[in-house]
Each structure stands twice: as C-alpha cells, then as structure tokens.
Design a protein around this motif. Structure first.
Motif, short mmCIF file in Angstrom:
data_model
loop_
_atom_site.label_atom_id
_atom_site.label_comp_id
_atom_site.label_asym_id
_atom_site.label_seq_id
_atom_site.Cartn_x
_atom_site.Cartn_y
_atom_site.Cartn_z
N UNK A 232 -11.40 -18.79 31.41
CA UNK A 232 -12.85 -18.75 32.59
C UNK A 232 -12.15 -20.06 33.87
N UNK A 233 -10.84 -20.86 33.25
CA UNK A 233 -10.01 -21.79 34.61
C UNK A 233 -8.65 -20.81 35.29
N UNK A 234 -8.46 -20.91 36.45
CA UNK A 234 -7.22 -20.22 37.02
C UNK A 234 -6.64 -21.47 37.76
N UNK A 235 -5.76 -22.08 37.32
CA UNK A 235 -5.38 -22.74 37.89
C UNK A 235 -3.86 -22.69 38.13
N UNK A 236 -3.51 -22.71 39.38
CA UNK A 236 -2.56 -22.13 40.10
C UNK A 236 -1.69 -23.60 40.61
N UNK A 237 -0.20 -24.09 40.60
CA UNK A 237 0.10 -24.62 40.57
C UNK A 237 1.28 -23.96 41.88
N UNK A 238 1.23 -24.95 42.93
CA UNK A 238 1.72 -24.74 44.04
C UNK A 238 2.63 -25.78 45.17
N UNK A 239 3.61 -26.52 43.72
CA UNK A 239 4.37 -27.42 44.21
C UNK A 239 4.08 -28.66 45.05
N UNK A 240 4.82 -28.71 46.18
CA UNK A 240 4.53 -29.87 46.99
C UNK A 240 3.37 -30.05 47.55
N UNK A 241 2.89 -28.50 47.59
CA UNK A 241 1.18 -28.02 48.29
C UNK A 241 0.57 -28.75 47.95
N UNK A 242 0.57 -29.13 46.15
CA UNK A 242 -0.96 -29.58 45.21
C UNK A 242 -1.19 -28.07 44.36
N UNK A 243 -2.43 -27.71 44.24
CA UNK A 243 -2.69 -26.74 43.60
C UNK A 243 -4.35 -26.00 44.32
N UNK A 244 -4.64 -25.30 43.24
CA UNK A 244 -5.54 -24.25 43.98
C UNK A 244 -6.37 -23.93 42.80
N UNK A 245 -7.46 -24.31 42.42
CA UNK A 245 -8.08 -23.75 40.61
C UNK A 245 -9.74 -23.56 41.34
N UNK A 246 -9.50 -22.70 40.44
CA UNK A 246 -11.26 -21.20 40.50
C UNK A 246 -12.34 -21.59 39.05
N UNK A 247 -12.69 -21.45 38.74
CA UNK A 247 -13.26 -21.36 37.74
C UNK A 247 -15.17 -20.75 37.32
N UNK A 248 -15.73 -20.40 37.49
CA UNK A 248 -17.20 -19.52 37.26
C UNK A 248 -18.18 -20.74 38.18
N UNK A 249 -17.94 -22.16 38.58
CA UNK A 249 -19.08 -22.74 39.40
C UNK A 249 -17.94 -23.67 40.83
N UNK A 250 -17.05 -23.57 40.42
CA UNK A 250 -15.97 -24.24 41.27
C UNK A 250 -15.18 -24.22 41.73
N UNK A 251 -14.43 -24.16 42.84
CA UNK A 251 -13.20 -23.93 43.46
C UNK A 251 -12.90 -24.85 44.95
N UNK A 252 -11.50 -25.21 43.73
CA UNK A 252 -10.96 -26.37 45.07
C UNK A 252 -9.46 -26.49 45.29
N UNK A 253 -9.01 -27.23 46.07
CA UNK A 253 -7.83 -27.06 46.59
C UNK A 253 -7.26 -28.49 46.91
N UNK A 254 -6.42 -28.75 46.13
CA UNK A 254 -6.34 -30.38 46.34
C UNK A 254 -4.76 -30.63 45.80
N UNK A 255 -4.50 -31.56 47.11
CA UNK A 255 -3.05 -31.87 47.42
C UNK A 255 -2.50 -32.75 46.73
N UNK A 256 -0.58 -32.43 46.50
CA UNK A 256 -0.22 -33.18 45.65
C UNK A 256 0.25 -34.52 46.40
N UNK A 257 0.66 -35.55 45.40
CA UNK A 257 0.57 -36.77 46.30
C UNK A 257 1.86 -36.91 46.60
N UNK A 258 1.89 -37.98 47.27
CA UNK A 258 3.69 -37.59 47.57
C UNK A 258 4.15 -38.98 47.25
N UNK A 259 5.48 -38.25 46.45
CA UNK A 259 6.90 -38.61 46.51
C UNK A 259 8.09 -39.14 46.44
#
Length: 322
Positions: A232-259
C-alpha cells in the motif's frame, strides 16, 4: 522514569534482532590491506526494530518488542534500556543458553560506518515462544531482519495477526541479499515497505527489468511496480537526498534536513519512527516523510539514541514546519 514491564495493547510492536552495538570511532574505515586506529569505544543497546520502537516510545506511543536475549551482561543491558525508554518488555524471549547478539561498528569522522554482526540467540526464535495474544491488537507490526532462521517465526506469526494490523517491513541489506523468493511471504503481507534506494534496486531491479524488457529501470518505476503488486505504501530512503514515497493517492519527493552528522548508524530506523508516527496520527504521506526526515536529522547528531528528539521537540517542530 518509571520502568515499564506489564502487559498492554501496543500501538506498534517491533520484531527483529536485538544487539549491543559496540561502536568504535576510528580515524578512517580501513579497506582491504589497509590499517586504521581506534580512537574510542562506546557500547549501546541496538537492533533496527528496537531503535524504531524506542523512537516511537519517545514520541509518545505505546510500544513493545519481540526479540530474544541471553542471560548475560549484554542481555541485561538491552532489557534495562528497553524498559528505561518506555518499551513494554512483555514480548521478550529469554534464552537459557548462548549469548546475546552483538554488532561491532566502526564509525569515521564523516559519520560513515561499517558493521560486523554476531547474531547469538537472535537466530533461534521459534513461533511457540511468541504469545500471539500480546500481538493481536497492535495497530502496526514492524519487521526487520535476522541473520538466520528466525525469519521463519516472522512468517508464521503473520497468520496470527489481526486483519486490522498493518505490517511495516524494513528488510535491510540482510534480507535483501536473500532475494525476493525467500522474503516473498513477508512482502505478500506487507502494507508499508520502508527501504533504502540501493536495497530497492538490489532486490527488485533485475526482476522488473525482465518484465519491462528495458536496460534501465528507475527508482520511481520500481516503486510503482511494488505498489501495483499489492503493497500500500512504498517509502524509498535516499540518505542526504531525502526520501521518495508513493501510495495509491499520492507521490512525493521530500528533501532531507541539513545537519552535521556525528554517527549515521540507525538513521533509517529513526526515519521509520518519525514516518510511522505520522501515519499513526493521520498525517499525509508527504507530511509523514517530512517528520521522518526531521527525526532522522536530529538522531544522527549523536551516538545511538542519545540525540533522538522527544515528543515535545516534535510538537514544537510540527507547530512551525508541517
């Protein structure tokens, strides 16, 4: 803090290996025929599932953990740490013989790491040692990997879960290397797949190339195939590039926070804590990813769970950012 040992219905129950992480800070991580030197050593209780449920406990959730420890100093340290951090210990299994699992970790000045695992009694969990009554009413069951045969107990437990319980699965490289065929019984029941990008490609790329008959298949395309196959939900962790995720209704690319990372060990587990917190509180997919990224960014500013944010820290962040 009050120690927690009694039986309750938990929001989330983790099921994975329990280890004491012996983290060595080193000048550099040595490759073949190279030498480096150890600057310090710190021992902390760990394990991927344990890290995630402890994180969720710190964020205010009722959690428990299925895992096995021996009657040794490492086992005592793990049990004490779980209870101290608010994890219900009703699902712990106690071995009469053998040793508690250990991970020898080496972390350099950039926060990069390498790990060596001594699984100990982790690999000897049988389904009859697990009380299904303690797991039946949880909202999310969160699976992580074992080195050996305890995967069989994980597979058998799936048939005993409540139909309303969601299965969250972070296979890690150990299960990814087993291949799709061996972990398919878990994948078939998985509702939430939490996986990093290299693991996603290693596990699925050749399989989906054969379907699409193409030379190259992207992270997005693999994730879409996984979604089509019933997760139902796929979340792909991409380290310093953040995360890509999707489900049947939504797709997103979310940047990581700088630290400025001190130790990246457990960063993915910390992300899982924040992401699952978001889902449990009805945040959107994108908002849950932002929470996961923020929690991970805070956690890697120290060793082990020492820098993991509290419920109050998260509430302050949510009031301003999400």
């Amino acid at each position: 803090m009050e120690f927690v040992t009694n039986d309750v219905n938990a929001d989330v129950i983790g099921f994975g290996a329990l280890n004491v992480d012996k983290l060595h800070t080193v000048d550099s991580i040595a490759s073949e025929d190279e030498e480096s030197f150890i600057k310090s050593l710190k021992e902390t209780p760990g394990g991927s599932a344990a890290n995630t449920v402890i994180g969720l406990a710190k964020l205010g959730h009722s959690v428990s953990l299925i895992g096995k420890i021996a009657e040794d100093d490492e086992g005592d340290l793990i049990e004490l740490n779980l209870a101290f951090n608010g994890v219900y210990t009703n699902n712990l299994i106690y071995a009469q013989e053998g040793n508690t699992g250990k991970v020898l970790g080496f972390v350099d000045d950039k926060g990069e790491r390498c790990l060596y695992v001594d699984p100990g009694v982790n690999d000897d969990i049988k389904i009859e040692e697990i009380n299904p009554l303690f797991t039946y009413h949880c909202k999310i069951m969160h699976y992580t990997s074992f080195v050996g045969d305890s995967i069989n107990a994980q597979i058998e437990l799936l048939e005993k879960l409540n139909d309303e319980t969601l299965l969250s699965f972070d296979p890690g490289v150990l299960y990814v290397k087993r291949g799709i065929k061996e972990i398919k019984p878990i994948l078939d029941k998985t509702d939430i797949l939490l996986i990093n990008e290299s693991e996603l490609k290693l596990l699925f790329e050749d399989y989906y190339k054969s379907i699409d008959n193409v030379d190259e298949i992207t992270t997005k395309k693999i994730a879409m195939h996984v979604l089509d196959d019933g997760i139902k939900i796929v979340v792909v962790k991409q380290g310093s590039r953040g995360v890509y995720a999707l489900n049947s209704e939504e797709e997103c690319q979310v940047n990581a926070f700088k630290c400025e990372p001190v130790d990246t060990t457990g960063a993915g587990d910390s992300f899982n804590s924040g992401f699952l917190h978001g889902l449990l509180n009805d945040y959107t997919l994108e908002e849950s990813c932002k929470i996961g990224n923020w929690v991970a960014s805070k956690s890697i500013c120290g060793f082990g769970m020492e820098a993991f944010p509290s419920k109050e820290d998260l509430e302050e962040f949510l009031n301003t950012k999400v």
